[in-house]
Motif scaffolding. Structure first.
Motif, PDB file in Angstrom:
ATOM      1  N   MET A  12       0.885  -1.170   0.092  1.00  0.00           N
ATOM      2  CA  MET A  12       0.021   0.084   0.157  1.00  0.00           C
ATOM      3  C   MET A  12       0.993   1.211  -0.093  1.00  0.00           C
ATOM      4  O   MET A  12       1.793   1.276   0.882  1.00  0.00           O
ATOM      5  N   PHE A  40      -3.901  -0.358  -2.456  1.00  0.00           N
ATOM      6  CA  PHE A  40      -4.151  -1.514  -1.605  1.00  0.00           C
ATOM      7  C   PHE A  40      -4.026  -2.668  -2.195  1.00  0.00           C
ATOM      8  O   PHE A  40      -4.970  -3.107  -3.011  1.00  0.00           O
ATOM      9  N   PRO A  56      -3.545   0.202   5.821  1.00  0.00           N
ATOM     10  CA  PRO A  56      -2.758  -0.658   5.491  1.00  0.00           C
ATOM     11  C   PRO A  56      -2.664  -2.001   6.159  1.00  0.00           C
ATOM     12  O   PRO A  56      -2.953  -3.357   5.306  1.00  0.00           O
TER      13      PRO A  56
END
Ligand SMILES: C[S@@+](CC[C@H](N)C(=O)[O-])C[C@H]1O[C@@H](n2cnc3c(N)ncnc32)[C@H](O)[C@@H]1O
Length: 242
Positions: A12, A40, A56
Motif C-alpha cells: 500500500m 491497497f 494498510p
C-alpha cells in the motif's frame, strides 16, 4: 493463537491526493473535500474524507480471506462483506478468485465509492454493493461461503482519540462491542454450512470478548484462530464446530 508470519508487508502506498475527475470529487458532501486515491494490495482505491481512509494493516484480513477461498477451506459460493467502506478489503479478498462479492455499508457515500472502486478494478460484474443497515440489506435465505466484517469497534469514550476518522465509521458504542455483536449475528445467520466468518477487532482481547458473547447466543460457533497485528489490531476466524 496464530501470530502472522513475518512475510510480505502490506502492499500500500501512502495516501495521495488523486487527480480524480470532478464528478468524483462532487460525491463528497463536504465542500472542498477532494477525492483521494491510495493503493491497497495492488488495487487503486478512491475515497473521500467522509469515508474511513484505507488502513494498510487491514490487508491482513484480505489475505487471510484469499487464503481460505483459494485453499477450499470454505464451500463454493459468494462472499459477503459487512461494513465495507470504500470496499478495498473485500475486493482484494476475491481478486484472484471467481467468487461473487456482496458489499454492505450504511453510508451512501461509502457505497458510491465501493461501486466505483469495484468497477475501476474490473470486478463490477461480480460485485454488488448494498447500501443500508447490515441487518436489513442481507436477505432472508442468503448464504455465503465466507463473511468478512469490519464493524466500528472503538468505545464511544475513545472516539475523540481519532479526530481524523469519521465518527460513524469507528464508534462501536459504549463498550465498543455493539456493532461487532450485530455483525456477528448477521454473519452467523447467513454463513453457509462449512463456511467461516472473519472479523476485525481492537486487538485479540476484544475478539475474545466478542467470542464469549457469541458462544452464549450461538452455541457451536467458536473463535478458532486469531491473527494479531499488534495490541490494537487483530482479525479472528469463527466457525461452527460440531
Ligand atoms: C471501521 S469502518 C470500515 C470500513 C472499511 N472496511 C475500511 O477498512 O476502510 C466501519 C464501516 O461500517 C459502516 N457501518 C456502521 N454501522 C453500520 C451498519 N449498521 N450497517 C452497515 N454498515 C455500517 C460505516 O459506514 C463504516 O464504513
Amino acid at each position: 493463537m496464530a501470530i502472522p508470519s513475518g512475510g510480505k508487508a502490506p502492499v500500500m502506498n501512502s495516501t495521495t491526493q488523486a487527480r480524480a475527475p470532478r464528478a468524483e470529487s462532487a460525491w463528497c458532501d463536504r465542500d472542498g473535500d477532494p477525492a483521494r486515491c491510495t493503493h491497497f494490495e495492488g488495487l487503486e482505491i478512491h475515497y473521500c474524507g467522509e469515508v474511513l481512509e484505507p488502513r494498510p494493516w487491514t490487508a491482513e484480513q484480505s489475505r487471510w480471506a484469499t487464503e481460505l477461498l483459494e485453499a477450499g477451506d470454505v464451500p463454493r459460493g459468494p462472499v459477503l462483506e459487512l461494513c465495507a467502506g470504500a470496499g478495498q478489503i473485500g475486493l482484494a479478498a476475491v481478486a484472484t478468485t471467481d467468487r461473487r462479492l456482496v458489499q454492505v455499508d450504511e453510508s451512501p457515500i461509502a457505497c458510491r465509492w465501493a461501486e466505483r472502486n469495484a468497477a475501476r478494478s474490473g470486478f463490477g460484474d461480480r460485485v454488488e454493493v448494498r447500501c443500508g443497515d447490515m441487518a436489513a440489506t442481507v436477505r432472508p435465505g442468503e448464504r455465503y461461503a465466507l463473511v468478512l466484517a469490519d464493524p466500528p469497534y472503538v468505545p464511544s469514550h475513545q472516539v475523540d482519540d481519532h479526530p481524523d476518522d469519521p465518527r460513524s465509521a469507528i464508534d462501536g458504542g459504549h463498550d465498543g462491542l455493539v456493532l461487532s455483536c450485530r455483525a456477528m449475528q448477521v454473519a452467523i445467520d447467513h454463513t453457509a454450512p462449512g463456511g467461516g466468518v472473519l472479523v476485525q477487532a481492537l486487538g485479540a482481547a476484544q475478539l475474545h470478548e466478542i467470542a464469549e458473547l457469541v458462544a452464549m447466543r450461538f452455541p457451536g460457533w467458536h473463535l478458532v484462530e486469531v491473527r494479531v497485528v499488534d495490541e490494537h489490531r487483530a482479525v479472528g476466524l469463527w466457525r461452527q464446530v460440531p
